[in-house]
Scaffold this motif. Structure first.
Motif, PDB file in Angstrom:
ATOM      1  N   ILE A  49      49.930  74.570  41.715  1.00 29.19           N
ATOM      2  CA  ILE A  49      49.529  74.642  43.122  1.00 29.19           C
ATOM      3  C   ILE A  49      49.702  76.096  43.531  1.00 29.19           C
ATOM      4  O   ILE A  49      50.800  76.647  43.427  1.00 29.19           O
ATOM      5  N   VAL A  50      48.620  76.714  43.971  1.00 33.43           N
ATOM      6  CA  VAL A  50      48.622  78.142  44.276  1.00 33.43           C
ATOM      7  C   VAL A  50      48.328  78.344  45.759  1.00 33.43           C
ATOM      8  O   VAL A  50      47.251  77.982  46.240  1.00 33.43           O
ATOM      9  N   GLY A  51      49.302  78.907  46.468  1.00 42.81           N
ATOM     10  CA  GLY A  51      49.094  79.234  47.880  1.00 42.81           C
ATOM     11  C   GLY A  51      48.439  80.595  47.989  1.00 42.81           C
ATOM     12  O   GLY A  51      48.857  81.548  47.339  1.00 42.81           O
ATOM     13  N   THR A  52      47.406  80.698  48.818  1.00 47.50           N
ATOM     14  CA  THR A  52      46.744  81.987  49.030  1.00 47.50           C
ATOM     15  C   THR A  52      46.790  82.333  50.509  1.00 47.50           C
ATOM     16  O   THR A  52      46.919  81.465  51.364  1.00 47.50           O
ATOM     17  N   GLY A  53      46.665  83.607  50.791  1.00 47.40           N
ATOM     18  CA  GLY A  53      46.752  84.073  52.170  1.00 47.40           C
ATOM     19  C   GLY A  53      48.164  83.911  52.698  1.00 47.40           C
ATOM     20  O   GLY A  53      48.361  83.409  53.797  1.00 47.40           O
ATOM     21  N   LEU A  54      49.144  84.341  51.909  1.00 45.79           N
ATOM     22  CA  LEU A  54      50.542  84.161  52.300  1.00 45.79           C
ATOM     23  C   LEU A  54      50.924  85.071  53.453  1.00 45.79           C
ATOM     24  O   LEU A  54      50.473  86.193  53.556  1.00 45.79           O
ATOM     25  N   ARG A  55      51.780  84.534  54.309  1.00 41.93           N
ATOM     26  CA  ARG A  55      52.320  85.324  55.407  1.00 41.93           C
ATOM     27  C   ARG A  55      53.760  84.880  55.647  1.00 41.93           C
ATOM     28  O   ARG A  55      54.118  83.737  55.418  1.00 41.93           O
ATOM     29  N   LEU A  56      54.577  85.807  56.103  1.00 44.17           N
ATOM     30  CA  LEU A  56      55.959  85.518  56.429  1.00 44.17           C
ATOM     31  C   LEU A  56      56.031  85.171  57.911  1.00 44.17           C
ATOM     32  O   LEU A  56      55.546  85.926  58.750  1.00 44.17           O
ATOM     33  N   VAL A  57      56.626  84.021  58.217  1.00 40.76           N
ATOM     34  CA  VAL A  57      56.772  83.583  59.598  1.00 40.76           C
ATOM     35  C   VAL A  57      58.263  83.559  59.913  1.00 40.76           C
ATOM     36  O   VAL A  57      59.039  82.941  59.191  1.00 40.76           O
ATOM     37  N   GLU A  58      58.657  84.264  60.964  1.00 38.59           N
ATOM     38  CA  GLU A  58      60.038  84.239  61.411  1.00 38.59           C
ATOM     39  C   GLU A  58      60.069  83.505  62.750  1.00 38.59           C
ATOM     40  O   GLU A  58      59.584  84.005  63.758  1.00 38.59           O
ATOM     41  N   GLN A  59      60.621  82.306  62.718  1.00 31.96           N
ATOM     42  CA  GLN A  59      60.704  81.470  63.911  1.00 31.96           C
ATOM     43  C   GLN A  59      62.015  81.771  64.631  1.00 31.96           C
ATOM     44  O   GLN A  59      63.092  81.550  64.092  1.00 31.96           O
ATOM     45  N   VAL A  60      61.918  82.291  65.850  1.00 29.77           N
ATOM     46  CA  VAL A  60      63.114  82.604  66.636  1.00 29.77           C
ATOM     47  C   VAL A  60      63.683  81.287  67.152  1.00 29.77           C
ATOM     48  O   VAL A  60      62.974  80.482  67.752  1.00 29.77           O
ATOM     49  N   THR A  61      64.973  81.069  66.883  1.00 26.35           N
ATOM     50  CA  THR A  61      65.607  79.802  67.253  1.00 26.35           C
ATOM     51  C   THR A  61      66.481  79.903  68.492  1.00 26.35           C
ATOM     52  O   THR A  61      66.893  78.884  69.027  1.00 26.35           O
ATOM     53  N   GLY A  62      66.788  81.117  68.946  1.00 23.81           N
ATOM     54  CA  GLY A  62      67.583  81.236  70.156  1.00 23.81           C
ATOM     55  C   GLY A  62      68.224  82.597  70.303  1.00 23.81           C
ATOM     56  O   GLY A  62      68.129  83.461  69.429  1.00 23.81           O
ATOM     57  N   ARG A  63      68.868  82.769  71.430  1.00 26.60           N
ATOM     58  CA  ARG A  63      69.577  84.010  71.726  1.00 26.60           C
ATOM     59  C   ARG A  63      70.888  84.012  70.966  1.00 26.60           C
ATOM     60  O   ARG A  63      71.570  82.994  70.865  1.00 26.60           O
ATOM     61  N   LEU A  64      71.261  85.154  70.427  1.00 28.60           N
ATOM     62  CA  LEU A  64      72.516  85.286  69.692  1.00 28.60           C
ATOM     63  C   LEU A  64      73.464  86.157  70.496  1.00 28.60           C
ATOM     64  O   LEU A  64      73.192  87.328  70.746  1.00 28.60           O
ATOM     65  N   THR A  65      74.548  85.555  70.930  1.00 29.55           N
ATOM     66  CA  THR A  65      75.573  86.270  71.681  1.00 29.55           C
ATOM     67  C   THR A  65      76.795  86.429  70.782  1.00 29.55           C
ATOM     68  O   THR A  65      76.865  85.851  69.696  1.00 29.55           O
ATOM     69  N   VAL A  66      77.762  87.196  71.245  1.00 32.47           N
ATOM     70  CA  VAL A  66      79.007  87.367  70.487  1.00 32.47           C
ATOM     71  C   VAL A  66      79.685  86.008  70.314  1.00 32.47           C
ATOM     72  O   VAL A  66      80.202  85.684  69.243  1.00 32.47           O
ATOM     73  N   GLY A  67      79.645  85.179  71.353  1.00 29.35           N
ATOM     74  CA  GLY A  67      80.252  83.851  71.270  1.00 29.35           C
ATOM     75  C   GLY A  67      79.589  82.964  70.224  1.00 29.35           C
ATOM     76  O   GLY A  67      80.267  82.292  69.449  1.00 29.35           O
ATOM     77  N   ARG A  68      78.256  82.975  70.196  1.00 27.73           N
ATOM     78  CA  ARG A  68      77.549  82.172  69.192  1.00 27.73           C
ATOM     79  C   ARG A  68      77.795  82.707  67.789  1.00 27.73           C
ATOM     80  O   ARG A  68      77.917  81.945  66.838  1.00 27.73           O
ATOM     81  N   ALA A  69      77.842  84.026  67.641  1.00 27.27           N
ATOM     82  CA  ALA A  69      78.126  84.621  66.335  1.00 27.27           C
ATOM     83  C   ALA A  69      79.531  84.237  65.880  1.00 27.27           C
ATOM     84  O   ALA A  69      79.759  83.934  64.700  1.00 27.27           O
ATOM     85  N   ALA A  70      80.483  84.237  66.821  1.00 29.39           N
ATOM     86  CA  ALA A  70      81.845  83.839  66.486  1.00 29.39           C
ATOM     87  C   ALA A  70      81.897  82.364  66.099  1.00 29.39           C
ATOM     88  O   ALA A  70      82.586  81.986  65.148  1.00 29.39           O
ATOM     89  N   LEU A  71      81.156  81.537  66.806  1.00 22.59           N
ATOM     90  CA  LEU A  71      81.124  80.105  66.501  1.00 22.59           C
ATOM     91  C   LEU A  71      80.517  79.848  65.116  1.00 22.59           C
ATOM     92  O   LEU A  71      81.045  79.051  64.333  1.00 22.59           O
ATOM     93  N   ALA A  72      79.429  80.533  64.808  1.00 23.40           N
ATOM     94  CA  ALA A  72      78.822  80.395  63.478  1.00 23.40           C
ATOM     95  C   ALA A  72      79.780  80.890  62.401  1.00 23.40           C
ATOM     96  O   ALA A  72      79.925  80.270  61.341  1.00 23.40           O
ATOM     97  N   GLY A  73      80.448  82.007  62.653  1.00 30.89           N
ATOM     98  CA  GLY A  73      81.435  82.524  61.704  1.00 30.89           C
ATOM     99  C   GLY A  73      82.596  81.570  61.521  1.00 30.89           C
ATOM    100  O   GLY A  73      83.107  81.402  60.417  1.00 30.89           O
TER     101      GLY A  73
END
Length: 162
Positions: A49-73
């Motif tokens: 199966i060969v995909g052609t016309g490839l593109r990179l899609v970056e889906q933004v999922t939300g705002r990243l604050t210091v608090g959210r970064a700390a929670l993820a960490g």
């Protein structure tokens, strides 16, 4: 830089001439076609199966604050602490549960600290979280040329049943 291929069958098939037997607008349809070939006894090891016309899609999922970064960490640190705690607990004469719980809490605290510091050090250059994926415009099903006619006939039957 050369990246070694892990699949030797792919190396063997790379030198063979191939033919395109069908194209589809999305991957599930191409996958369904190969599955149909497999269900009908076709030697799918000669298929790609060969995909052609490839593109990179970056889906933004939300705002990243210091608090959210700390929670993820903290979450990541807790998992690492749990892993270390289980290993230490297995070889410790102390209360196993206390060792694991302590390691989990310490891991979460260190993870939160490192997550917050790492985000603060970006200086606001990336204040959002996202996930990336590759997408193709279309997906082609190819087979080794010697199997092309059989594959086309089988997929013709699939098209008639839809």
């Amino acid at each position: 830089m050369t990246v070694p291929l892990q699949n030797t069958a792919a190396l063997q098939n790379a030198d063979r001439p191939t033919v395109s037997i069908a194209t589809y607008p999305d991957y599930p349809q191409a996958q369904r076609a190969v599955d149909y070939l497999s269900d009908n006894g076709f030697p799918v090891e000669h298929t790609a199966i060969v995909g052609t016309g490839l593109r990179l899609v970056e889906q933004v999922t939300g705002r990243l604050t210091v608090g959210r970064a700390a929670l993820a960490g903290a979450g990541t640190g807790a998992w690492f602490g749990l892993f270390i705690g289980v290993l230490l607990g297995l070889f410790s004469d102390s209360n196993w549960f206390a060792v694991v719980l302590t390691a989990l809490i310490v891991g979460a605290l260190w993870g939160a600290a490192f997550g917050a510091i790492a985000h603060a050090m970006t200086g606001g250059r990336r204040d959002f979280s996202s996930r990336s994926y590759l997408a193709a415009e279309q997906y082609g099903v190819t087979v080794d040329a010697e199997h092309g006619e059989v594959a086309r006939n089988l997929l013709g039957r699939l098209a008639m049943t839809l």
